[in-house]
Design a protein around this motif. Sequence first.
Motif, PDB file in Angstrom:
ATOM      1  N   ASP A   8     -37.757  54.314  62.505  1.00 29.30           N
ATOM      2  CA  ASP A   8     -37.924  55.279  61.416  1.00 29.30           C
ATOM      3  C   ASP A   8     -37.966  56.708  61.975  1.00 29.30           C
ATOM      4  N   ALA A   9     -36.928  57.054  62.753  1.00 30.63           N
ATOM      5  CA  ALA A   9     -36.892  58.333  63.463  1.00 30.63           C
ATOM      6  C   ALA A   9     -37.014  59.549  62.540  1.00 30.63           C
ATOM      7  N   PRO A  10     -36.375  59.584  61.357  1.00 25.40           N
ATOM      8  CA  PRO A  10     -36.531  60.775  60.501  1.00 25.40           C
ATOM      9  C   PRO A  10     -37.985  61.058  60.123  1.00 25.40           C
ATOM     10  N   ARG A  11     -38.784  60.001  59.920  1.00 26.73           N
ATOM     11  CA  ARG A  11     -40.196  60.212  59.585  1.00 26.73           C
ATOM     12  C   ARG A  11     -40.983  60.622  60.825  1.00 26.73           C
ATOM     13  N   ARG A  12     -40.719  59.944  61.947  1.00 28.21           N
ATOM     14  CA  ARG A  12     -41.423  60.276  63.189  1.00 28.21           C
ATOM     15  C   ARG A  12     -41.107  61.708  63.635  1.00 28.21           C
ATOM     16  N   PHE A  13     -39.941  62.202  63.275  1.00 29.06           N
ATOM     17  CA  PHE A  13     -39.521  63.556  63.629  1.00 29.06           C
ATOM     18  C   PHE A  13     -40.555  64.589  63.186  1.00 29.06           C
ATOM     19  N   GLY A  14     -41.178  64.366  62.047  1.00 28.65           N
ATOM     20  CA  GLY A  14     -42.128  65.327  61.506  1.00 28.65           C
ATOM     21  C   GLY A  14     -43.570  65.049  61.865  1.00 28.65           C
ATOM     22  N   GLU A  15     -43.839  64.105  62.767  1.00 26.45           N
ATOM     23  CA  GLU A  15     -45.215  63.778  63.131  1.00 26.45           C
ATOM     24  C   GLU A  15     -45.642  64.506  64.395  1.00 26.45           C
ATOM     25  N   TYR A  16     -46.962  64.600  64.570  1.00 24.51           N
ATOM     26  CA  TYR A  16     -47.540  65.266  65.727  1.00 24.51           C
ATOM     27  C   TYR A  16     -47.844  64.229  66.814  1.00 24.51           C
ATOM     28  N   PRO A  17     -47.946  64.644  68.081  1.00 30.39           N
ATOM     29  CA  PRO A  17     -48.168  63.667  69.163  1.00 30.39           C
ATOM     30  C   PRO A  17     -49.371  62.758  68.936  1.00 30.39           C
ATOM     31  N   HIS A  18     -50.467  63.287  68.378  1.00 34.54           N
ATOM     32  CA  HIS A  18     -51.658  62.458  68.213  1.00 34.54           C
ATOM     33  C   HIS A  18     -51.461  61.360  67.162  1.00 34.54           C
ATOM     34  N   GLU A  19     -50.411  61.459  66.361  1.00 34.14           N
ATOM     35  CA  GLU A  19     -50.142  60.441  65.345  1.00 34.14           C
ATOM     36  C   GLU A  19     -49.307  59.282  65.895  1.00 34.14           C
ATOM     37  N   LEU A  20     -48.868  59.394  67.130  1.00 33.21           N
ATOM     38  CA  LEU A  20     -48.006  58.377  67.731  1.00 33.21           C
ATOM     39  C   LEU A  20     -48.762  57.583  68.785  1.00 33.21           C
ATOM     40  N   SER A  21     -48.324  56.368  69.002  1.00 32.63           N
ATOM     41  CA  SER A  21     -48.887  55.547  70.075  1.00 32.63           C
ATOM     42  C   SER A  21     -48.407  56.079  71.429  1.00 32.63           C
ATOM     43  N   GLY A  22     -49.020  55.589  72.502  1.00 31.45           N
ATOM     44  CA  GLY A  22     -48.625  56.029  73.840  1.00 31.45           C
ATOM     45  C   GLY A  22     -47.172  55.716  74.138  1.00 31.45           C
ATOM     46  N   GLY A  23     -46.727  54.527  73.718  1.00 33.71           N
ATOM     47  CA  GLY A  23     -45.336  54.147  73.956  1.00 33.71           C
ATOM     48  C   GLY A  23     -44.356  55.034  73.213  1.00 33.71           C
ATOM     49  N   LEU A  24     -44.677  55.374  71.950  1.00 27.60           N
ATOM     50  CA  LEU A  24     -43.790  56.241  71.174  1.00 27.60           C
ATOM     51  C   LEU A  24     -43.786  57.662  71.722  1.00 27.60           C
ATOM     52  N   ASP A  64     -41.905  61.271  86.702  1.00 23.72           N
ATOM     53  CA  ASP A  64     -43.137  61.316  87.485  1.00 23.72           C
ATOM     54  C   ASP A  64     -44.157  60.358  86.875  1.00 23.72           C
ATOM     55  N   GLU A  65     -44.304  59.198  87.491  1.00 25.30           N
ATOM     56  CA  GLU A  65     -45.233  58.163  87.009  1.00 25.30           C
ATOM     57  C   GLU A  65     -45.070  57.948  85.501  1.00 25.30           C
ATOM     58  N   PRO A  66     -43.873  57.605  85.024  1.00 26.88           N
ATOM     59  CA  PRO A  66     -43.633  57.580  83.572  1.00 26.88           C
ATOM     60  C   PRO A  66     -44.321  56.439  82.838  1.00 26.88           C
ATOM     61  N   ASP A  94     -49.445  50.029  78.679  1.00 28.39           N
ATOM     62  CA  ASP A  94     -49.689  48.624  78.986  1.00 28.39           C
ATOM     63  C   ASP A  94     -48.390  48.003  79.495  1.00 28.39           C
ATOM     64  N   VAL A  95     -48.495  46.799  80.066  1.00 23.85           N
ATOM     65  CA  VAL A  95     -47.360  46.228  80.793  1.00 23.85           C
ATOM     66  C   VAL A  95     -46.159  45.952  79.887  1.00 23.85           C
ATOM     67  N   THR A  96     -46.400  45.618  78.622  1.00 28.95           N
ATOM     68  CA  THR A  96     -45.292  45.349  77.707  1.00 28.95           C
ATOM     69  C   THR A  96     -44.502  46.622  77.427  1.00 28.95           C
ATOM     70  N   ILE A  97     -45.203  47.711  77.102  1.00 24.13           N
ATOM     71  CA  ILE A  97     -44.542  48.987  76.841  1.00 24.13           C
ATOM     72  C   ILE A  97     -43.902  49.517  78.120  1.00 24.13           C
ATOM     73  N   GLN A  98     -44.563  49.300  79.253  1.00 30.07           N
ATOM     74  CA  GLN A  98     -43.999  49.720  80.538  1.00 30.07           C
ATOM     75  C   GLN A  98     -42.644  49.073  80.765  1.00 30.07           C
ATOM     76  N   ALA A  99     -42.553  47.785  80.530  1.00 27.02           N
ATOM     77  CA  ALA A  99     -41.281  47.080  80.711  1.00 27.02           C
ATOM     78  C   ALA A  99     -40.212  47.625  79.781  1.00 27.02           C
TER      79      ALA A  99
END
Length: 339
Positions: free
Chosen positions: A152-168, A188-190, A195-200
């Motif tokens: 849902d990229a068009p909606r996420r486009f208008g959100e602030y960083p604190h509204e997103l998960s670490g992976g997003l 740099d240490e991306p 967590d391991v699932t999002i890391q993969a």
Amino acid sequence: MPALVTIEDLSTHFFTDEGVVRAVDGVDLVVPRGKTLCVVGESGCGKSITAFSIMRMVASPGRIVEGRITLHRGASAGGDLDLTALDEDSPELRAIRGGDIAMIFQEPMTSLSPVHTVGAQIVEAVHLHMGLDKTGAREHAISMMEHVGIPDAPRRFGEYPHELSGGLRQRCMVAMALSCRPSLLIADEPTTALDVTIQAQILALMRRLQAELDMAILLITHDLGVVAQMADDVAVMYMGRVVEFGPVERIFAAPRHPYTIALMRSLPGLDVERKSRLQVIEGSVPDPFQRLEGCPFHPRCDEYRAGLCDAGARPPLVDVEPGHSTACLVRHEEGGSRA
């Protein structure tokens, strides 16, 4: 493979009231086009400062005191360019940052502006480097967000960083970094805070985009599991210098520097006896203001030889086999040619 970035005898020092910290102290590296070079080592070994030196973003009181960083561009793009000769605030260097070379920082929550939407921050990079108008930049940004797997990229486009998960948030950082199709991505240490699932998922995303864009990656990490998944070549750093360099297969199968061997031994494995203690590297990294004679690893080394390892200048990188070099005086005595 032809080189994209060549680093020659790079030294980046920090001049403090307590003394001089030689964060990077004579590094030589080559980043090939379309390949992944992983730089590994303990915290404080100079990995991130090497990356910031390439970007010419070393914060005061640090500065590059010696060496050369060359960006090899095609003849149509202006040919080779010495990045160390450019002023940090020059228009040419600002165009290179985010254009030819992009960077994903370690923690997206502190790298993204908390008062601007993630879409606005991606659009800013697109507008700066691609010259698109407001509508075109927005469409390109949303397209990149979709490309890196943000739902849902068009909606996420208008959100602030604190509204997103670490992976997003990390995917937004990847979208921003790749929005202008850079030749080199510095990561740099991306995956440190994921967590391991999002890391993969992030690592798989980087590999896919690298293949699509024919992009080189300089990956900075202390996680040898990430190195095994991502690297073509590996540079092991200790106290501001590269102590071993080679193809990832040789580094894992036959490490030659005692520091690399100790890192490999500290990895947990399936063949380790249950409830046994993990092997550790004894001692700690020396004081950053201290400059040891000889090999800087000798106070912690299992193969230390008095009168050899603790005397004279720091050992240079020497070939132990084609493409595989190490900076160990014991290995030098066993035979090898200067790299």
